[in-house]
Scaffold this active site. Structure first.
Site, mmCIF file in Angstrom:
data_model
loop_
_atom_site.group_PDB
_atom_site.id
_atom_site.type_symbol
_atom_site.label_atom_id
_atom_site.label_comp_id
_atom_site.label_asym_id
_atom_site.label_seq_id
_atom_site.Cartn_x
_atom_site.Cartn_y
_atom_site.Cartn_z
ATOM 1 N N ASP A 143 0.846 -1.191 0.000
ATOM 2 C CA ASP A 143 0.000 0.000 0.000
ATOM 3 C C ASP A 143 0.885 1.244 0.000
ATOM 4 O O ASP A 143 1.885 1.313 0.708
ATOM 5 C CB ASP A 143 -0.913 -0.015 1.232
ATOM 6 C CG ASP A 143 -2.063 0.958 1.111
ATOM 7 O OD1 ASP A 143 -3.215 0.502 1.051
ATOM 8 O OD2 ASP A 143 -1.826 2.183 1.066
ATOM 9 N N ASN A 177 -12.726 -3.095 3.025
ATOM 10 C CA ASN A 177 -13.636 -1.965 3.147
ATOM 11 C C ASN A 177 -14.656 -2.078 2.023
ATOM 12 O O ASN A 177 -14.285 -2.119 0.846
ATOM 13 C CB ASN A 177 -12.866 -0.642 3.059
ATOM 14 C CG ASN A 177 -11.932 -0.455 4.240
ATOM 15 O OD1 ASN A 177 -12.263 -0.832 5.363
ATOM 16 N ND2 ASN A 177 -10.756 0.115 4.000
ATOM 17 N N GLN A 226 -14.421 2.805 1.602
ATOM 18 C CA GLN A 226 -13.791 2.194 0.422
ATOM 19 C C GLN A 226 -13.505 3.306 -0.578
ATOM 20 O O GLN A 226 -14.440 3.971 -1.054
ATOM 21 C CB GLN A 226 -14.706 1.138 -0.212
ATOM 22 C CG GLN A 226 -14.047 0.470 -1.417
ATOM 23 C CD GLN A 226 -14.939 -0.535 -2.134
ATOM 24 O OE1 GLN A 226 -16.099 -0.731 -1.760
ATOM 25 N NE2 GLN A 226 -14.408 -1.152 -3.167
ATOM 26 N N VAL A 245 -11.124 2.892 -3.325
ATOM 27 C CA VAL A 245 -10.843 2.336 -4.654
ATOM 28 C C VAL A 245 -11.902 1.285 -4.947
ATOM 29 O O VAL A 245 -12.031 0.299 -4.203
ATOM 30 C CB VAL A 245 -9.423 1.729 -4.729
ATOM 31 C CG1 VAL A 245 -9.188 1.104 -6.097
ATOM 32 C CG2 VAL A 245 -8.364 2.794 -4.444
ATOM 33 N N HIS A 280 -10.439 -5.361 -2.940
ATOM 34 C CA HIS A 280 -9.066 -5.597 -2.467
ATOM 35 C C HIS A 280 -9.101 -5.959 -0.999
ATOM 36 O O HIS A 280 -9.983 -5.546 -0.250
ATOM 37 C CB HIS A 280 -8.175 -4.376 -2.713
ATOM 38 C CG HIS A 280 -8.729 -3.093 -2.182
ATOM 39 N ND1 HIS A 280 -9.717 -2.389 -2.839
ATOM 40 C CD2 HIS A 280 -8.450 -2.385 -1.060
ATOM 41 C CE1 HIS A 280 -10.015 -1.303 -2.142
ATOM 42 N NE2 HIS A 280 -9.267 -1.281 -1.056
ATOM 43 N N HIS A 340 -6.906 -5.713 2.363
ATOM 44 C CA HIS A 340 -5.760 -5.143 3.061
ATOM 45 C C HIS A 340 -5.193 -6.216 3.996
ATOM 46 O O HIS A 340 -5.957 -6.896 4.704
ATOM 47 C CB HIS A 340 -6.181 -3.977 3.957
ATOM 48 C CG HIS A 340 -6.702 -2.766 3.251
ATOM 49 N ND1 HIS A 340 -5.937 -1.642 3.047
ATOM 50 C CD2 HIS A 340 -7.917 -2.487 2.717
ATOM 51 C CE1 HIS A 340 -6.661 -0.721 2.429
ATOM 52 N NE2 HIS A 340 -7.872 -1.204 2.219
HETATM 53 P P1 AMP Z 1 -9.717 1.443 0.476
HETATM 54 O O1 AMP Z 1 -9.876 2.716 1.235
HETATM 55 O O2 AMP Z 1 -10.090 0.229 1.254
HETATM 56 O O3 AMP Z 1 -10.421 1.520 -0.865
HETATM 57 O O4 AMP Z 1 -8.173 1.268 0.224
HETATM 58 C C1 AMP Z 1 -7.505 1.698 -0.911
HETATM 59 C C2 AMP Z 1 -6.039 1.621 -0.592
HETATM 60 O O5 AMP Z 1 -5.328 1.688 -1.798
HETATM 61 C C3 AMP Z 1 -5.540 2.761 0.280
HETATM 62 O O6 AMP Z 1 -4.960 2.226 1.455
HETATM 63 C C4 AMP Z 1 -4.523 3.469 -0.598
HETATM 64 O O7 AMP Z 1 -3.423 3.924 0.131
HETATM 65 C C5 AMP Z 1 -4.143 2.369 -1.580
HETATM 66 N N1 AMP Z 1 -3.708 2.820 -2.882
HETATM 67 C C6 AMP Z 1 -4.366 3.638 -3.732
HETATM 68 N N2 AMP Z 1 -3.667 3.787 -4.869
HETATM 69 C C7 AMP Z 1 -2.540 3.028 -4.733
HETATM 70 C C8 AMP Z 1 -1.416 2.779 -5.566
HETATM 71 N N3 AMP Z 1 -1.285 3.318 -6.775
HETATM 72 N N4 AMP Z 1 -0.448 1.962 -5.094
HETATM 73 C C9 AMP Z 1 -0.547 1.413 -3.852
HETATM 74 N N5 AMP Z 1 -1.591 1.607 -3.038
HETATM 75 C C10 AMP Z 1 -2.572 2.416 -3.466
#
Ligand code: AMP
Length: 113
Positions: free
Chosen positions: A30, A86, A93, A95, A99, A101
């Site tokens: 991350d 999430n 959430q 993204v 996914h 974590h």
């Molecule tokens: P969520 O809030 O559960 O959707 O988590 C998305 C996660 O993706 C967050 O912890 C971000 O820091 C991580 N993230 C977003 N873009 C990237 C990227 N390009 N490379 C690595 N992690 C990312």
């Protein structure tokens, strides 16, 4: 999905700090780690969120769950870790590509924020 950041990472269109890859998933660190080890396991198939998983995805989800301990061990996590999904806006959430974590190498607290 053309405009999905995790699809782009999974397709190697965007570089990332990969820790694992096979034909179904990628795992990468991350970019805003919340623990000394914090990686994301991402299916190559674009599924927006857990709510949108179907029966068709059950082997993929099982595959991910079985890979997580393997990857965690390979990164030296030996005393426990947390797995977080999430799902949706209330869960923050950000993204919209499913996914998992995985956070480790620090003591967690409960309840989560
Ligand atoms: P969520 O809030 O559960 O959707 O988590 C998305 C996660 O993706 C967050 O912890 C971000 O820091 C991580 N993230 C977003 N873009 C990237 C990227 N390009 N490379 C690595 N992690 C990312």
């Amino acid at each position: 999905m053309a405009d999905c950041i995790f699809c782009k990472i999974a397709n190697h269109e965007i570089d990332s700090d990969f820790v694992y890859e096979d034909d179904q998933v990628v795992a990468f660190r991350d970019m805003e780690p919340q623990a000394p080890v914090h990686f994301l396991v991402v299916p190559k198939k674009h599924i927006p969120c857990l709510d949108e998983c179907t029966e068709e995805d059950k082997e993929l989800i099982a595959h991910i769950m079985l890979k997580i301990p393997e990857i965690a061990k390979s990164l030296g996590i030996t005393t426990g870790y947390r797995v977080v999904i999430n799902n949706g806006d209330d869960a923050f959430q950000t993204v919209k590509h499913l996914h998992f974590h995985v956070l480790g190498k620090r003591k967690m607290t409960w309840p989560p924020g």
